[in-house]
Design a protein around this motif. Structure first.
Motif, short mmCIF file in Angstrom:
data_model
loop_
_atom_site.label_atom_id
_atom_site.label_comp_id
_atom_site.label_asym_id
_atom_site.label_seq_id
_atom_site.Cartn_x
_atom_site.Cartn_y
_atom_site.Cartn_z
N LEU A 222 46.61 101.11 -35.58
CA LEU A 222 47.58 101.77 -36.45
C LEU A 222 46.88 102.38 -37.65
CD1 LEU A 222 50.45 99.18 -36.20
CD2 LEU A 222 50.28 101.40 -35.11
N VAL A 225 45.12 105.47 -36.50
CA VAL A 225 46.00 106.62 -36.27
C VAL A 225 46.46 107.22 -37.59
CG1 VAL A 225 48.22 107.30 -35.33
CG2 VAL A 225 46.75 105.80 -34.03
N ILE A 229 45.94 111.04 -38.92
CA ILE A 229 47.01 111.96 -39.32
C ILE A 229 46.82 112.43 -40.75
CG2 ILE A 229 49.47 112.06 -39.82
CD1 ILE A 229 49.87 110.46 -37.30
N TRP A 261 51.34 93.57 -49.29
CA TRP A 261 52.00 94.87 -49.17
C TRP A 261 51.07 95.97 -48.68
CZ3 TRP A 261 57.10 94.89 -49.22
CH2 TRP A 261 57.75 93.80 -49.82
N ASP A 263 50.09 96.90 -45.70
CA ASP A 263 50.60 97.70 -44.58
C ASP A 263 51.71 98.63 -45.04
OD1 ASP A 263 48.84 96.55 -42.94
OD2 ASP A 263 50.24 95.10 -42.08
N ALA A 264 52.59 98.10 -45.88
CA ALA A 264 53.69 98.93 -46.35
C ALA A 264 53.15 100.15 -47.07
CB ALA A 264 54.61 98.13 -47.26
N PHE A 267 51.79 102.67 -44.49
CA PHE A 267 52.77 103.40 -43.68
C PHE A 267 53.69 104.26 -44.52
CE2 PHE A 267 51.12 100.32 -40.80
CZ PHE A 267 50.83 101.17 -39.75
N THR A 268 53.86 103.89 -45.79
CA THR A 268 54.57 104.81 -46.67
C THR A 268 53.77 106.10 -46.80
OG1 THR A 268 55.26 102.85 -47.87
CG2 THR A 268 55.74 104.96 -48.87
N LEU A 270 51.75 107.27 -44.57
CA LEU A 270 51.91 107.99 -43.30
C LEU A 270 53.19 108.81 -43.31
CD1 LEU A 270 51.35 108.48 -40.23
CD2 LEU A 270 52.76 106.49 -39.82
N ILE A 271 54.28 108.18 -43.73
CA ILE A 271 55.56 108.88 -43.64
C ILE A 271 55.61 110.02 -44.64
CG2 ILE A 271 58.01 108.56 -44.11
CD1 ILE A 271 57.61 105.89 -42.51
N LEU A 274 53.73 112.75 -42.96
CA LEU A 274 54.48 113.34 -41.85
C LEU A 274 55.56 114.27 -42.38
CD1 LEU A 274 54.93 110.39 -39.35
CD2 LEU A 274 53.56 112.43 -39.04
N LEU A 275 56.15 113.89 -43.52
CA LEU A 275 57.23 114.70 -44.06
C LEU A 275 56.72 115.96 -44.73
CD1 LEU A 275 59.75 112.25 -45.68
CD2 LEU A 275 60.10 113.79 -43.79
N PRO A 278 52.48 117.53 -42.40
CA PRO A 278 52.19 116.95 -41.08
C PRO A 278 50.87 117.43 -40.49
CG PRO A 278 54.05 118.47 -40.99
CD PRO A 278 53.74 118.25 -42.42
N LEU B 73 60.62 115.61 -36.94
CA LEU B 73 59.34 115.70 -36.23
C LEU B 73 59.60 115.64 -34.74
CD1 LEU B 73 57.88 112.99 -38.50
CD2 LEU B 73 57.37 115.40 -38.67
N TYR B 77 54.71 112.71 -32.96
CA TYR B 77 54.92 112.46 -34.37
C TYR B 77 56.19 111.65 -34.61
CZ TYR B 77 51.30 115.83 -35.39
OH TYR B 77 50.11 116.48 -35.47
N ILE B 88 57.13 99.06 -41.70
CA ILE B 88 57.58 98.90 -43.08
C ILE B 88 58.72 97.90 -43.15
CG2 ILE B 88 58.70 100.09 -44.98
CD1 ILE B 88 57.09 102.54 -44.29
N THR B 91 57.42 94.46 -42.74
CA THR B 91 56.72 93.98 -43.94
C THR B 91 57.73 93.58 -45.02
OG1 THR B 91 55.16 95.72 -43.41
CG2 THR B 91 54.77 94.51 -45.42
N ASN B 95 57.92 89.90 -46.46
CA ASN B 95 57.33 89.65 -47.77
C ASN B 95 58.31 89.57 -48.92
OD1 ASN B 95 54.70 89.48 -46.89
ND2 ASN B 95 54.47 91.69 -46.87
#
Lengths: 289, 281
Positions: A222, A225, A229, A261, A263-264, A267-268, A270-271, A274-275, A278, B73, B77, B88, B91, B95
């Protein structure tokens, strides 16, 4: 303190870059969303464990044997699973789901033989050396040096060798390449070999430091990836930059918030990418995402 | 358990089979449903019907947060975005100890109370309750397939460009599909929480998301019976393996290996699954 965290981030980032580049080699050229790549990363340390701890072969040779076996596993995936699907012109979703299938099978086979619990390769506490206020273990140094060297060699290779030109051509249009008489499947063999080597080295180096269980592959995949990106899909330099960014950012989030935190935060990011972007940092804008 | 999974797979089918959206975030929604149910029952002291309504609406609204950004997307994607949200949400559940008790989980979830005084305890009444809900969801889904909405979704699935060309708002349709399917998933979260009476975040992790998706794929996509067969299969297989007499530790891994093999073989030979009508693209 801050500097220490940044250095740690760079070291972790070099591993992310390595693993992410291995993923990118396959993804950029064949468009296979190679989820089973995660198990290559996990598989190599278990092979090291077999040869080094159980059979008593010196660590360096055991590492090389383990890398070779990982490559064989990767090629089996390509030949048995991906190639027939590609010949049938299956959609990318089907290939991705098959890849999930492979991942489930390998993870559970390893768990059957070696057990679900964490195993360690190196029972000693690794030696450290300090550099002013900064403390680095030797294995961390090895992680950084080995991955950086491999990354540089690969980039040079990609830029100047005939193979590199072919790889970049395949990234742009693989059907056109086969029209021009390139043997796509032979190329894919080379690409899968390379990516397996990258995953195996990354997995081995990390496992020597912190140990492994059958499920370590997925979180690493993850991160890889996300690095790809953020950097931008389609360019081979991109995952390297992305990897270092994520490594440093995660390390800083440990410093600023808490390790839970991490990972959070990733991935935040990442998003957000992406938004709003991208195509990634280095990517070119394309109309159809 | 079969009923819970039937609801899960049927609603996932709305995405995968009807709209061609592979989502790896289903377990997150399942978890949100379960935690919302706990909130409604233990903090707000609602009885079953209001809890049900609360969970459906709550899960749908929260899913909108996921749907809106990720549905802009396409393809890989979209899968990645749902994967990101899955992690998320996990998590946060894990947590945010003050609210969710994190890894300790929430024990002692009360049994559902119907119409003021009927308490549903024990296997048989619970079976009846969950069957009613499962049948309800499946029949709703049945209606949905043949409604104008369902046909529009199929049009989007089969040819997005044409659907757009004849004046359908493709993004809006996808978002609706996502939200409706999430509402249904919320129900299964509620059923799970009150059935097991204890929840912790590990029941709603990425493995669970992959598991739900593979149940749908094994069963088959695009019609009613496919997901049901998938759900029955993935729930019964462990029992069968126990029947064969394998030790538990081996059986768990072996079961996963069987799922993995089935997915690969099905993808190669029969991409529409055991009983589906729509082949994944």
């Amino acid at each position: 303190m801050l500097l220490q965290f940044i250095i740690n981030g760079i070291i972790v980032g070099s591993i992310y870059s390595l693993v992410s580049l291995g993923f990118a080699i396959v993804y950029n050229t064949t468009r296979i969303f190679h989820i089973a790549y995660a198990v290559l990363y996990m598989f190599c340390p278990y092979m090291i464990l077999t040869f080094f701890s159980n059979l008593g072969i010196p660590i360096f040779i055991a590492f090389i044997i383990a890398i070779l076996i990982t490559v064989v596993l990767s090629l089996l995936m390509e030949i048995i699973i991906y190639r027939p699907l590609a010949k049938k012109n299956s959609s990318l979703n089907i290939i991705m789901i098959s890849s999930i299938g492979i991942m489930i099978i390998v993870i559970n086979t390893i768990a059957l033989f070696y057990g679900n619990e964490t195993k360690i390769l190196n029972p000693d506490i690794s030696e450290t050396f300090s550099f002013g206020d900064i403390i680095i273990t030797y294995i961390q140094l090895a992680q950084f040096v080995i991955s950086t060297i491999i990354l540089l060699i690969f980039l040079a290779f990609l830029k100047f060798s005939k193979f590199g030109i072919r790889t970049r051509a395949m990234r742009d249009d693989d059907i056109l390449c086969s029209v021009f008489g390139m043997d796509i499947y032979k190329m894919r063999i080379i690409l899968f070999t390379l990516s397996a080597i990258f995953a195996a080295i990354g997995g081995g180096l990390v496992a020597y430091d912190v140990g492994m269980d059958p499920y370590v592959g997925m979180p690493m995949l993850l991160n890889a990836v996300v690095a790809l990106i953020i950097g931008g899909i389609g360019r081979f330099e991109a995952p390297i930059i992305g990897g270092f960014i994520i490594g440093i950012l995660q390390s800083l989030s440990v410093w600023a918030i808490s390790a839970r935190w991490q990972d959070a935060v990733t991935f935040t990011l990442l998003i957000l990418f992406l938004l709003f972007r991208p195509q990634g940092l280095l990517g070119e804008k394309k109309r159809a995402v | 358990m079969i009923n819970i999974y039937i609801i899960l797979t049927t609603s996932t089918n709305l995405l995968v089979g009807m709209t061609n959206l592979l989502s790896l975030g289903q377990a997150a929604l399942y978890g949100i449903g379960a935690y919302l149910a706990v909130l409604a029952m233990m903090v707000l002291n609602l009885s079953f019907i209001p809890t049900l309504i609360f969970v459906i609406i709550g899960t749908s609204l929260l899913s909108l947060l996921i749907a809106y950004p990720s549905l802009r997307l396409r393809g890989d994607y979209f899968v990645l975005a749902t994967l990101g949200f899955q992690l998320i949400v996990f998590t946060i559940l894990y947590n945010w100890v003050d609210v969710t008790r994190g890894p300790y989980g929430i024990p002692g979830i009360p049994s559902p109370i119907l119409f003021g005084d009927i308490v549903i305890t024990g296997i048989i009444p619970y079976l009846i309750l969950s069957s009613i809900l499962a049948v309800g969801v499946v029949s709703l889904f049945f209606k949905l397939i043949y409604s104008p909405f369902g046909r529009a979704l199929k049009a989007v699935r089969d040819d997005e460009l044409s659907a757009e060309a004849i004046g359908r708002n493709v993004t809006a349709l996808k978002i609706w599909a996502f939200v409706v399917s999430s509402g249904f998933i919320g129900i299964s979260g509620l059923l799970y929480a009150s059935y097991v009476s204890y929840i912790d975040p590990t029941s709603f992790n990425l493995d669970e998301a992959i598991f739900i998706l593979s149940a749908v794929i094994i069963g088959g996509t695009g019609n009613i019976k496919g997901p049901i067969i998938g759900a029955v299969f993935v729930v019964i297989l462990p029992e069968l393996l126990r029947f064969v007499g394998l030790p538990d530790s081996v059986a768990a891994n072996l079961r996963q290996i069987i799922y993995g093999l089935m997915i690969i073989i099905l993808m190669r030979l029969r991409p529409q699954g055991l009983a589906g009508e729509y082949a994944l693209r």
